[in-house]
Write a protein that holds these residues in place. Sequence first.
Motif, PDB file in Angstrom:
ATOM      1  N   THR A 672      13.956 -11.978 -35.590  1.00  0.00           N
ATOM      2  CA  THR A 672      12.790 -12.854 -35.641  1.00  0.00           C
ATOM      3  C   THR A 672      13.088 -14.049 -34.751  1.00  0.00           C
ATOM      4  N   ILE A 673      12.179 -14.330 -33.840  1.00  0.00           N
ATOM      5  CA  ILE A 673      12.387 -15.408 -32.872  1.00  0.00           C
ATOM      6  C   ILE A 673      11.214 -16.373 -32.964  1.00  0.00           C
ATOM      7  N   VAL A 674      11.519 -17.626 -33.173  1.00  0.00           N
ATOM      8  CA  VAL A 674      10.511 -18.681 -33.167  1.00  0.00           C
ATOM      9  C   VAL A 674      10.689 -19.450 -31.863  1.00  0.00           C
ATOM     10  N   ALA A 675       9.746 -19.275 -30.937  1.00  0.00           N
ATOM     11  CA  ALA A 675       9.829 -19.895 -29.614  1.00  0.00           C
ATOM     12  C   ALA A 675       8.963 -21.151 -29.598  1.00  0.00           C
ATOM     13  N   VAL A 676       9.573 -22.274 -29.329  1.00  0.00           N
ATOM     14  CA  VAL A 676       8.863 -23.558 -29.331  1.00  0.00           C
ATOM     15  C   VAL A 676       9.167 -24.294 -28.033  1.00  0.00           C
ATOM     16  N   ALA A 677       8.389 -25.378 -27.784  1.00  0.00           N
ATOM     17  CA  ALA A 677       8.613 -26.271 -26.642  1.00  0.00           C
ATOM     18  C   ALA A 677       8.642 -25.505 -25.322  1.00  0.00           C
ATOM     19  N   ARG A 678       7.535 -24.780 -25.035  1.00  0.00           N
ATOM     20  CA  ARG A 678       7.401 -24.026 -23.784  1.00  0.00           C
ATOM     21  C   ARG A 678       8.556 -23.056 -23.592  1.00  0.00           C
ATOM     22  N   GLU A 679       8.976 -22.455 -24.684  1.00  0.00           N
ATOM     23  CA  GLU A 679      10.016 -21.433 -24.667  1.00  0.00           C
ATOM     24  C   GLU A 679      11.373 -21.986 -24.248  1.00  0.00           C
ATOM     25  N   ARG A 680      11.550 -23.281 -24.313  1.00  0.00           N
ATOM     26  CA  ARG A 680      12.865 -23.859 -24.047  1.00  0.00           C
ATOM     27  C   ARG A 680      13.774 -23.743 -25.261  1.00  0.00           C
ATOM     28  N   PHE A 681      13.186 -23.769 -26.450  1.00  0.00           N
ATOM     29  CA  PHE A 681      13.960 -23.655 -27.684  1.00  0.00           C
ATOM     30  C   PHE A 681      13.594 -22.355 -28.387  1.00  0.00           C
ATOM     31  N   ASP A 682      14.602 -21.622 -28.822  1.00  0.00           N
ATOM     32  CA  ASP A 682      14.412 -20.416 -29.630  1.00  0.00           C
ATOM     33  C   ASP A 682      15.227 -20.554 -30.906  1.00  0.00           C
ATOM     34  N   LEU A 683      14.582 -20.300 -32.030  1.00  0.00           N
ATOM     35  CA  LEU A 683      15.300 -20.129 -33.288  1.00  0.00           C
ATOM     36  C   LEU A 683      15.368 -18.635 -33.542  1.00  0.00           C
ATOM     37  N   ARG A 684      16.589 -18.078 -33.528  1.00  0.00           N
ATOM     38  CA  ARG A 684      16.783 -16.639 -33.625  1.00  0.00           C
ATOM     39  C   ARG A 684      17.448 -16.311 -34.957  1.00  0.00           C
ATOM     40  N   LEU A 685      16.806 -15.428 -35.724  1.00  0.00           N
ATOM     41  CA  LEU A 685      17.361 -14.926 -36.978  1.00  0.00           C
ATOM     42  C   LEU A 685      17.522 -13.417 -36.827  1.00  0.00           C
ATOM     43  N   GLU A 686      18.755 -12.924 -36.974  1.00  0.00           N
ATOM     44  CA  GLU A 686      19.047 -11.527 -36.687  1.00  0.00           C
ATOM     45  C   GLU A 686      19.876 -10.914 -37.807  1.00  0.00           C
ATOM     46  N   GLY A 687      19.583  -9.661 -38.129  1.00  0.00           N
ATOM     47  CA  GLY A 687      20.360  -8.926 -39.119  1.00  0.00           C
ATOM     48  C   GLY A 687      20.550  -7.486 -38.687  1.00  0.00           C
ATOM     49  N   ARG A 713      29.391   1.216 -45.076  1.00  0.00           N
ATOM     50  CA  ARG A 713      28.512   0.627 -44.070  1.00  0.00           C
ATOM     51  C   ARG A 713      28.767  -0.875 -44.054  1.00  0.00           C
ATOM     52  N   TYR A 714      28.473  -1.486 -42.913  1.00  0.00           N
ATOM     53  CA  TYR A 714      28.812  -2.894 -42.730  1.00  0.00           C
ATOM     54  C   TYR A 714      27.625  -3.633 -42.125  1.00  0.00           C
ATOM     55  N   TYR A 715      27.632  -4.968 -42.318  1.00  0.00           N
ATOM     56  CA  TYR A 715      26.470  -5.781 -41.956  1.00  0.00           C
ATOM     57  C   TYR A 715      26.895  -6.968 -41.086  1.00  0.00           C
ATOM     58  N   ILE A 716      25.981  -7.342 -40.205  1.00  0.00           N
ATOM     59  CA  ILE A 716      26.133  -8.550 -39.385  1.00  0.00           C
ATOM     60  C   ILE A 716      24.875  -9.387 -39.542  1.00  0.00           C
ATOM     61  N   GLY A 717      25.047 -10.658 -39.770  1.00  0.00           N
ATOM     62  CA  GLY A 717      23.939 -11.600 -39.805  1.00  0.00           C
ATOM     63  C   GLY A 717      24.180 -12.710 -38.798  1.00  0.00           C
ATOM     64  N   SER A 735      27.303 -17.109 -37.926  1.00  0.00           N
ATOM     65  CA  SER A 735      27.358 -15.653 -38.023  1.00  0.00           C
ATOM     66  C   SER A 735      28.073 -15.216 -39.293  1.00  0.00           C
ATOM     67  N   TYR A 736      27.659 -14.035 -39.768  1.00  0.00           N
ATOM     68  CA  TYR A 736      28.326 -13.374 -40.888  1.00  0.00           C
ATOM     69  C   TYR A 736      28.747 -11.980 -40.430  1.00  0.00           C
ATOM     70  N   PHE A 737      30.061 -11.684 -40.527  1.00  0.00           N
ATOM     71  CA  PHE A 737      30.591 -10.372 -40.170  1.00  0.00           C
ATOM     72  C   PHE A 737      31.179  -9.736 -41.418  1.00  0.00           C
ATOM     73  N   ASP A 738      30.555  -8.669 -41.864  1.00  0.00           N
ATOM     74  CA  ASP A 738      30.966  -7.998 -43.096  1.00  0.00           C
ATOM     75  C   ASP A 738      32.363  -7.392 -42.938  1.00  0.00           C
ATOM     76  N   GLY A 739      33.106  -7.373 -44.044  1.00  0.00           N
ATOM     77  CA  GLY A 739      34.393  -6.710 -44.064  1.00  0.00           C
ATOM     78  C   GLY A 739      35.559  -7.583 -43.666  1.00  0.00           C
ATOM     79  N   LEU A 740      35.349  -8.824 -43.269  1.00  0.00           N
ATOM     80  CA  LEU A 740      36.439  -9.705 -42.871  1.00  0.00           C
ATOM     81  C   LEU A 740      36.803 -10.654 -44.013  1.00  0.00           C
ATOM     82  N   SER A 741      38.046 -11.091 -44.026  1.00  0.00           N
ATOM     83  CA  SER A 741      38.483 -12.004 -45.082  1.00  0.00           C
ATOM     84  C   SER A 741      37.792 -13.357 -44.967  1.00  0.00           C
ATOM     85  N   GLN A 742      37.427 -13.765 -43.743  1.00  0.00           N
ATOM     86  CA  GLN A 742      36.667 -14.991 -43.523  1.00  0.00           C
ATOM     87  C   GLN A 742      35.388 -14.611 -42.770  1.00  0.00           C
ATOM     88  N   PRO A 743      34.381 -14.117 -43.478  1.00  0.00           N
ATOM     89  CA  PRO A 743      33.228 -13.518 -42.796  1.00  0.00           C
ATOM     90  C   PRO A 743      32.303 -14.523 -42.115  1.00  0.00           C
TER      91      PRO A 743
END
Length: 761
Positions: A672-687, A713-717, A735-743
């Motif tokens: 999900t990408i929220v593009a603001v300020a003439r596409e100079r700023f993007d807020l990106r949420l990814e899973g 199975r493993y997940y990345i956020g 970022s969140y990386f599944d399966g790591l001791s410090q995710p």
Amino acid sequence: MRRTTLLFTCLLCLIASSSAQRVGVVLSGGGATAMAHIGVLKALEENGIPIDYITGSSMGALVGGLYAAGFSPWEIDSLFRTEQFRIMADGGIEPAYTYFFKQEAPDASLINLRFDLDTLLQTSLPTNLRSPVLLDFEQMRTFAPATAAAGGQMDSLFVPFRCVASDITAQQARVFRTGDLAQAIRASMSYPFYFKPIRVDGHLMMDGGLYNNFPSDVMYEDFFPDIIIGSNVSSNSPPPSEDDLLSQLRAMVQEPTNFSVICENGVIIEPRTATSLFDFSDPTVAINDGYRYAMERMPEIKAQVRRLVSRSELEVRRKAFRASFPPLEFGDLRIHGTNRSQTRYVQAVLAPKALPLSAMQLKSGYFRLYADKNIALLYPKTTYVRERGTYDLDLYVKPEKDLQVRFGGLLSSRPVNTGMVALRLHLFGRSSAHVDAVSYFGKFYASGQIRLRADLSTRLPLYLEPLFTLQRWDYFRSFTTFFDEVKPSFVVHRETWGGANAGVGLGNKGMLRFDAKLLETEDEYYQTDRFTGADTADVTRFTAFTTGLLLERSSLNRKQHPSIGNRFSVSLRYMGGDERTEPGSTYSGEGTLFKDHHEWLSVKASLDQYLLPRGVVRFGYLLEGMYSTMPMFQNYTATIIQAPAFQPTPESFTYFIQEFRAPKYLAGGLRTIVAVARERFDLRLEGYVFQPYEPIVRGEDDQAITATAFNERYYIGSGSLVYQSPIGPVWFNLSYFDGLSQPWAWSLNFGYIIFNQKAQE
């Protein structure tokens, strides 16, 4: 003499004011604020005010030129609201005409400098912020028929027209009365440092606003109208400041303008709008403001203008004028600015089909030519040949400078900082070739690559690219910040390879690439993260031959953090070679030298798709599948290093994550990408989810074995706030990386996480 002429003109205007027969409209410059002129023209036509002559400067020349070419104010309004116009204003190219075949593997460059070898390596700084290539082509296509219908006489257009440019060679204003309408308007709107200036009759032309930003004097001297209506959205610049370089430059090159109609029988409309100088993203505000201010002055205008013209009468005249336009078809092509060998290459790319060519047939080749790395600039000019019924196209080609130097890399709060320097030597003749030397340097990643790419002048687009690469990745157990001490490395992967790529273009967006390479990898690693300085690392060397086919199609708008377009790829690869492993002190099995021969095939498919190209909120998804018959190497870690990795975000490329490596897997995710300020700023949420089939796990004596299918199975956020600066992206990431001791991991970054091509890519 000039003052006498103006006084005489004013006297004529006063004598003729009683009849009020002819009306002239003057449009000032003013960048995006000049879109207010469109609203002014709308108001005038709605109220029956005739426009018998029109003059303009800079953006006022563009609006006035469109009107003189037979476009109604409502048609001009529609043109300015198109996606194509927005792309032109931003200096881009329409996605449909972006030529993927010429887009090489991206690098981490941020700054490009170009040099001429024959001027003792004297650098030339960029003279424009925006590429005018689409603007120049579309102005040629738009104005050429009107120029042809008028016989090159601007008095014979739908409305007699004049525009003003600044001749910086002769250091005086230049008034265009005859000639190519597109060229005259382009000369008038070449705003300094925004659009590159052009040459007309050997003289360099820049924005008309430098010497005359409100050509009411031109209106008087050329047309002697009874009534002058001016639309002015500009003003003289304030005095220069000792702390403002731009104000100092402006004061040196710009002359004061008289923003008045001089004679009494005239009205000046001065729309005020919130639109900024270069903000063409939403014409609505400026156009509505122009209309509103014009309507406020309409009683005064109607009091002076007695002759009214209905819109229906104007439309009949417009239709008749545009009916005289000859079809835009090119019967001859002349190339300027290149030698004989270069001209052959340009002609082969530009017009592979026999002449004559329509404008749309020409367009594809035109932008394919511009995408070539040896082409710096194109400028088209047309001449109508009445006897033949077609146009001659004079294409002015500027080859790229001999040498290009690129600087870039990544500056990060994590210890993955990388610098990048690249040199490119352009070789332009019967083929278009260049030699690249690209180097990266840093603790995490270091690389050197040299490659020669030659684009052949064949009917089917084809390139050959021999190359040689050295590179190293130094992975470590650390999620620390830039200021903390980094723990020792637990995997160091080195790669040396040489070979060749050969590519064939498939339309504007597709490419089929074949490669063949000889490679050697050397991996140093420990079997546990609990090692000491006294321990020795395992070392695995793999010497191999690999060859593969890649079918790829891409229209992504950025080389990192894209938000528009898609990329689809399917690859088939063969790998065969010899393993040689020397166990270290942390290996739990038998510590003897191990040798083996391995062969395998891999098939990979990926689809990266972004939806809703316009609007604030956008969505995207990534689908990826890998099937490989890769066998097990001598131990678990050696095997997992060779296994394909799922790396969907820039940050994931900087971690060695065992859980996201497997010979066979399915993976995917949503964005999900929220593009603001003439596409100079993007807020990106990814899973993302990573589903390995029979994942590789560690067995007894550190052997690599397969686990039960689909048992893990493993997940990345990922969440990022990205600012697309004029140089490169600046972004904060969590970022969140599944399966790591410090995710959980965060970083603040500037630049690109991009590496040289790997042997298996």
